[in-house]
Design a protein around this motif. Structure first.
Motif, mmCIF file in Angstrom:
data_model
loop_
_atom_site.group_PDB
_atom_site.id
_atom_site.type_symbol
_atom_site.label_atom_id
_atom_site.label_comp_id
_atom_site.label_asym_id
_atom_site.label_seq_id
_atom_site.Cartn_x
_atom_site.Cartn_y
_atom_site.Cartn_z
ATOM 1 N N TYR A 1 -8.515 12.166 -2.753
ATOM 2 C CA TYR A 1 -8.251 12.069 -1.327
ATOM 3 C C TYR A 1 -8.961 13.204 -0.587
ATOM 4 N N ILE B 1 -12.003 8.926 -1.439
ATOM 5 C CA ILE B 1 -11.473 8.570 -0.129
ATOM 6 C C ILE B 1 -12.009 9.585 0.867
ATOM 7 N N TRP C 1 -8.579 6.250 4.479
ATOM 8 C CA TRP C 1 -7.351 5.902 3.767
ATOM 9 C C TRP C 1 -7.013 4.410 3.894
ATOM 10 N N GLN D 1 -6.378 1.852 0.811
ATOM 11 C CA GLN D 1 -5.115 1.117 0.656
ATOM 12 C C GLN D 1 -5.361 -0.375 0.459
ATOM 13 N N VAL E 1 0.506 9.476 3.250
ATOM 14 C CA VAL E 1 -0.143 9.129 1.980
ATOM 15 C C VAL E 1 0.872 9.272 0.848
#
Length: 153
Positions: A6, A31, A62, A66, A111
């Protein structure tokens, strides 16, 4: 089994994780945004000649990651120094995505809340955290050991 990073901030860490992923036969999801230019020479130096061998996908943000997770049916497992459940008491599954937060901030609450499970690497009391590439190696090793994929890359 996959690794997800991330919003990583340090090119050398990402390079080391790409090398790990290539050696273990595990894809990496990045990400964005990243805290460095993706063609950074430090990234290439840390990954060495393994970088091109790593299966890597870059997600613009994000929400796009997802959508990927939803479509894959994978379980999202957050590795966090703030979690209380040990990786050694976590039952990993073949389709897990091990999510690592950014080096300086981890992940934001939204998150964290989107993850199916949160787990941690037990450490000596009084220390803050491991380097992200080291933590990724420990977590991935345990997850692959449990799913009987360690050594079968």
């Amino acid at each position: 089994m996959r690794i997800a990073l991330y919003q990583p901030e340090i090119a050398g860490n990402v390079g080391a994780i790409l090398r790990l992923a290539a050696c273990m036969g595990v894809p990496v999801e990045i990400i964005e945004p990243c805290g460095f230019v993706f063609d950074d020479k430090r990234l290439k130096r840390a990954a060495m000649d393994y970088g091109p061998l790593a299966a890597m996908t870059r997600h613009t943000d994000w929400p796009s990651f997802q959508a990927f997770v939803r479509d894959s049916g994978a379980r999202l497992v957050l590795m966090s120094s703030k979690a209380s459940h040990s990786i050694y008491r976590t039952a990993f599954q073949d389709n897990d995505i091990l999510l690592m937060g950014s080096e300086s901030a981890g992940v934001p609450d939204h998150v964290r809340d989107a993850c199916d499970l949160q787990t941690t690497i037990p450490m000596t009391p009084g220390v803050r955290s491991l380097n992200i590439s080291v933590a990724t190696g420990i977590a991935l090793g345990e997850a692959l050991r449990q799913t009987r994929r360690l050594g079968e890359a």
